[in-house]
Scaffold this active site. Structure first.
Site, PDB file in Angstrom:
ATOM      1  N   ILE A   1       0.846  -1.205   0.000  1.00 62.27           N
ATOM      2  CA  ILE A   1       0.000   0.000   0.000  1.00 62.27           C
ATOM      3  C   ILE A   1       0.876   1.248   0.000  1.00 62.27           C
ATOM      4  O   ILE A   1       0.641   2.195  -0.753  1.00 62.27           O
ATOM      5  CB  ILE A   1      -0.960  -0.006   1.216  1.00 62.27           C
ATOM      6  CG1 ILE A   1      -1.965  -1.165   1.106  1.00 62.27           C
ATOM      7  CG2 ILE A   1      -1.708   1.326   1.327  1.00 62.27           C
ATOM      8  CD1 ILE A   1      -2.836  -1.372   2.346  1.00 62.27           C
TER       9      ILE A   1
ATOM     10  N   ASP B   1      10.644   2.570   6.832  1.00 62.88           N
ATOM     11  CA  ASP B   1      10.425   1.129   6.710  1.00 62.88           C
ATOM     12  C   ASP B   1      11.743   0.404   6.926  1.00 62.88           C
ATOM     13  O   ASP B   1      12.811   1.019   6.947  1.00 62.88           O
ATOM     14  CB  ASP B   1       9.833   0.748   5.344  1.00 62.88           C
ATOM     15  CG  ASP B   1       8.905  -0.468   5.434  1.00 62.88           C
ATOM     16  OD1 ASP B   1       9.228  -1.411   6.191  1.00 62.88           O
ATOM     17  OD2 ASP B   1       7.866  -0.478   4.752  1.00 62.88           O
TER      18      ASP B   1
ATOM     19  N   GLU C   1     -10.899  -7.144   9.078  1.00 68.66           N
ATOM     20  CA  GLU C   1     -10.958  -8.294  10.002  1.00 68.66           C
ATOM     21  C   GLU C   1     -11.537  -7.910  11.364  1.00 68.66           C
ATOM     22  O   GLU C   1     -11.967  -8.778  12.110  1.00 68.66           O
ATOM     23  CB  GLU C   1      -9.561  -8.880  10.210  1.00 68.66           C
ATOM     24  CG  GLU C   1      -8.991  -9.561   8.999  1.00 68.66           C
ATOM     25  CD  GLU C   1      -8.799 -11.056   9.218  1.00 68.66           C
ATOM     26  OE1 GLU C   1      -8.906 -11.532  10.350  1.00 68.66           O
ATOM     27  OE2 GLU C   1      -8.538 -11.744   8.224  1.00 68.66           O
TER      28      GLU C   1
ATOM     29  N   TYR D   1      -4.954 -11.424  15.378  1.00 66.81           N
ATOM     30  CA  TYR D   1      -4.742 -10.237  14.533  1.00 66.81           C
ATOM     31  C   TYR D   1      -5.912  -9.262  14.669  1.00 66.81           C
ATOM     32  O   TYR D   1      -5.731  -8.080  14.972  1.00 66.81           O
ATOM     33  CB  TYR D   1      -4.597 -10.703  13.076  1.00 66.81           C
ATOM     34  CG  TYR D   1      -4.558  -9.599  12.049  1.00 66.81           C
ATOM     35  CD1 TYR D   1      -3.476  -8.736  11.974  1.00 66.81           C
ATOM     36  CD2 TYR D   1      -5.588  -9.453  11.119  1.00 66.81           C
ATOM     37  CE1 TYR D   1      -3.424  -7.736  11.006  1.00 66.81           C
ATOM     38  CE2 TYR D   1      -5.546  -8.471  10.147  1.00 66.81           C
ATOM     39  CZ  TYR D   1      -4.464  -7.605  10.092  1.00 66.81           C
ATOM     40  OH  TYR D   1      -4.423  -6.627   9.124  1.00 66.81           O
TER      41      TYR D   1
ATOM     42  N   ASN E   1      -9.577  -6.140   1.387  1.00 68.97           N
ATOM     43  CA  ASN E   1      -8.868  -6.857   0.318  1.00 68.97           C
ATOM     44  C   ASN E   1      -8.464  -5.955  -0.850  1.00 68.97           C
ATOM     45  O   ASN E   1      -9.055  -6.007  -1.918  1.00 68.97           O
ATOM     46  CB  ASN E   1      -9.727  -8.028  -0.193  1.00 68.97           C
ATOM     47  CG  ASN E   1      -9.978  -9.040   0.900  1.00 68.97           C
ATOM     48  OD1 ASN E   1      -9.053  -9.549   1.528  1.00 68.97           O
ATOM     49  ND2 ASN E   1     -11.233  -9.326   1.167  1.00 68.97           N
ATOM     50  N   TRP E   2      -7.451  -5.123  -0.607  1.00 67.95           N
ATOM     51  CA  TRP E   2      -6.901  -4.269  -1.664  1.00 67.95           C
ATOM     52  C   TRP E   2      -5.949  -5.107  -2.515  1.00 67.95           C
ATOM     53  O   TRP E   2      -5.087  -5.797  -1.990  1.00 67.95           O
ATOM     54  CB  TRP E   2      -6.150  -3.091  -1.056  1.00 67.95           C
ATOM     55  CG  TRP E   2      -7.042  -2.155  -0.279  1.00 67.95           C
ATOM     56  CD1 TRP E   2      -8.341  -2.345   0.079  1.00 67.95           C
ATOM     57  CD2 TRP E   2      -6.662  -0.872   0.241  1.00 67.95           C
ATOM     58  NE1 TRP E   2      -8.800  -1.272   0.797  1.00 67.95           N
ATOM     59  CE2 TRP E   2      -7.795  -0.354   0.914  1.00 67.95           C
ATOM     60  CE3 TRP E   2      -5.485  -0.125   0.218  1.00 67.95           C
ATOM     61  CZ2 TRP E   2      -7.769   0.888   1.551  1.00 67.95           C
ATOM     62  CZ3 TRP E   2      -5.469   1.104   0.853  1.00 67.95           C
ATOM     63  CH2 TRP E   2      -6.606   1.614   1.502  1.00 67.95           C
TER      64      TRP E   2
ATOM     65  N   VAL F   1      -9.255 -23.685   0.353  1.00 71.34           N
ATOM     66  CA  VAL F   1      -9.348 -24.034   1.772  1.00 71.34           C
ATOM     67  C   VAL F   1     -10.816 -24.226   2.147  1.00 71.34           C
ATOM     68  O   VAL F   1     -11.652 -23.343   1.907  1.00 71.34           O
ATOM     69  CB  VAL F   1      -8.687 -22.936   2.636  1.00 71.34           C
ATOM     70  CG1 VAL F   1      -8.890 -23.224   4.115  1.00 71.34           C
ATOM     71  CG2 VAL F   1      -7.194 -22.849   2.315  1.00 71.34           C
TER      72      VAL F   1
ATOM     73  N   TYR G   1      -3.443 -24.216   7.135  1.00 66.16           N
ATOM     74  CA  TYR G   1      -3.006 -23.165   8.072  1.00 66.16           C
ATOM     75  C   TYR G   1      -2.527 -23.700   9.420  1.00 66.16           C
ATOM     76  O   TYR G   1      -1.951 -22.960  10.210  1.00 66.16           O
ATOM     77  CB  TYR G   1      -4.154 -22.191   8.356  1.00 66.16           C
ATOM     78  CG  TYR G   1      -4.501 -21.271   7.212  1.00 66.16           C
ATOM     79  CD1 TYR G   1      -3.595 -20.307   6.765  1.00 66.16           C
ATOM     80  CD2 TYR G   1      -5.753 -21.325   6.596  1.00 66.16           C
ATOM     81  CE1 TYR G   1      -3.920 -19.444   5.733  1.00 66.16           C
ATOM     82  CE2 TYR G   1      -6.090 -20.455   5.561  1.00 66.16           C
ATOM     83  CZ  TYR G   1      -5.167 -19.514   5.139  1.00 66.16           C
ATOM     84  OH  TYR G   1      -5.491 -18.653   4.127  1.00 66.16           O
TER      85      TYR G   1
ATOM     86  N   TYR H   1      -7.064 -22.345  13.351  1.00 65.08           N
ATOM     87  CA  TYR H   1      -7.545 -21.461  12.289  1.00 65.08           C
ATOM     88  C   TYR H   1      -9.065 -21.368  12.356  1.00 65.08           C
ATOM     89  O   TYR H   1      -9.752 -22.295  12.754  1.00 65.08           O
ATOM     90  CB  TYR H   1      -7.115 -21.966  10.901  1.00 65.08           C
ATOM     91  CG  TYR H   1      -7.389 -20.937   9.839  1.00 65.08           C
ATOM     92  CD1 TYR H   1      -6.582 -19.812   9.720  1.00 65.08           C
ATOM     93  CD2 TYR H   1      -8.490 -21.045   8.992  1.00 65.08           C
ATOM     94  CE1 TYR H   1      -6.846 -18.838   8.783  1.00 65.08           C
ATOM     95  CE2 TYR H   1      -8.767 -20.074   8.050  1.00 65.08           C
ATOM     96  CZ  TYR H   1      -7.932 -18.970   7.952  1.00 65.08           C
ATOM     97  OH  TYR H   1      -8.216 -17.994   7.028  1.00 65.08           O
TER      98      TYR H   1
END
Length: 386
Positions: free
Chosen positions: A26, A46, A138, A182, A211-212, A250, A328, A332
């Protein structure tokens, strides 16, 4: 550059922006936009700068002198407060945001998304600096509809699944489902930012990306990321397509998601940066409810698009089903559906996404094929020492 106006017709004054996580997916697109279309300066922070190298050199670039890269980790660097003080606005993009890490590296996930973000919020609040904090869709967790009986007609009622910033509850799984580490860390830092605003007058905007997608997202395992790494769904599927492997679905690929093109989403962020009077104190969903598909449908569409951009024939068994435990590991869990309500961002900033799912997949897969196909061929063609 002619004088640019905000949404209320006022001239936009040039800003100095401290961007934490500027070297990521991003951040790289936001830096490009700011440098090529605005007079703003960027203090780019960064640990890595691979994705913004093309913006930093050579010195003949038209924006030379408007971007400064500082290699630092916000965990333990005494320069952080000074850089936040030098800027008018701080944008925090730093995070661990790969679902495969949430239940396998829960401590890193919680530290990275909550503990490491605390000083950023503190320094912005204490120095009266505006903060745009990147959260995640999320934080909504599971939809209310997912708790209804499978055959309930209410499951089709948007009131039970469309996610609204100011109304929808945040519903997570049990503590042993560490996948929610998360979302929980991200929710708690949102609550802290909001509380700093309420109690200490922090000027803030919170962004919840849905979801970019676009060039430079995530990594391709073994090429520009760890061989055993598991990126997010779109990069996982890209990796399979590039290698001529079946796409792994999945738990049958039944989860539903919406996807938005990175360039559309960056337009929304620029509106937030340049319209503080309209953006301060708000939480914004940034997504595209028109681009909703199941993960299985996404896989099928990506197979078609990749065949078009690469010219390679589709493999005989293009998809295989795997369990989430197998893919995962233990702990999960998932959210069933993620559809953003767009009322607040429409009203405050007049923003609407434009790019269709097919077009954003074509742009992304064209980039990935061009960038990675040769590298993958050379890696897979290497003779194995006996």
């Amino acid at each position: 550059m002619a004088s640019r106006l905000d949404l209320d017709g006022n001239p936009i004054k040039p800003l100095t922006i401290c961007m934490i996580g500027a070297g990521g997916f991003i951040g790289s697109h936001l830096c490009e936009k700011l440098l090529s279309e605005t007079p703003h300066k960027v203090l780019a922070l960064d640990v890595y700068n691979d994705k913004i190298k093309h913006l930093l050199e050579p010195e003949t670039l038209p924006w030379n002198g408007r971007i400064y890269f500082h290699r630092l980790n916000i965990k333990n660097d005494s320069r952080l407060e000074g850089l936040i003080k030098m800027a008018d606005l701080t944008i925090n993009l730093a995070a661990i945001c790969t679902p495969a890490d949430y239940n396998t590296r829960p401590l890193d996930t919680i530290y990275s998304n909550f503990i490491d973000a605390l000083p950023v919020v503190k320094y912005c609040s204490e120095n009266n600096k505006r903060l745009i904090h990147f959260s995640t869709c999320e934080v909504y967790g599971k939809t209310i509809g997912s708790f209804l009986p499978k055959d309930s007609p209410l499951r089709q009622d948007p009131a039970y699944y469309v996610l609204k910033e100011d109304v929808s509850p945040c519903i997570f799984g049990s503590i042993e489902k560490q996948r929610w580490s998360y979302a929980c860390a991200k929710q708690l830092i949102e609550r802290l930012v909001y509380a700093e605003g309420a109690e200490n007058g922090l000027e803030f905007t919170i962004v919840r990306p849905f979801n970019w997608i676009g060039p430079r997202m995530d990594f391709i395992p073994g090429i520009d990321g760890p061989s055993e790494g598991v990126p997010r769904v779109l990069a996982c599927f890209s990796n399979n397509l590039l290698r001529g492997e079946p796409l792994k679905l999945v738990d049958g690929g039944e989860s539903q998601r919406t996807f938005v093109y990175i360039k559309d989403a960056i337009e929304a962020v620029l509106l937030m940066i340049e319209n503080p009077a309209r953006a301060n104190g708000h939480i914004f969903n940034v997504g595209n409810p028109n681009n909703e598909v199941t993960v299985r449908q996404l896989a099928e569409m990506m197979i078609q698009v990749y065949a078009k951009v690469s010219g390679d024939p589709t493999i005989e068994t293009p998809t295989v089903d795997v369990s989430s435990k197998e893919f995962y590991g233990e702990g999960y869990d998932d959210s069933d559906k993620r559809i953003p309500d767009m009322t607040i961002i429409n009203k405050q900033l007049g923003w609407n996404p434009k790019t269709s799912l097919w077009d954003l997949l074509e742009s992304t897969l064209t980039y990935q094929h061009r960038t990675y196909a040769e590298a993958i061929k050379s890696v897979t063609a290497k003779p194995v020492a006996s």
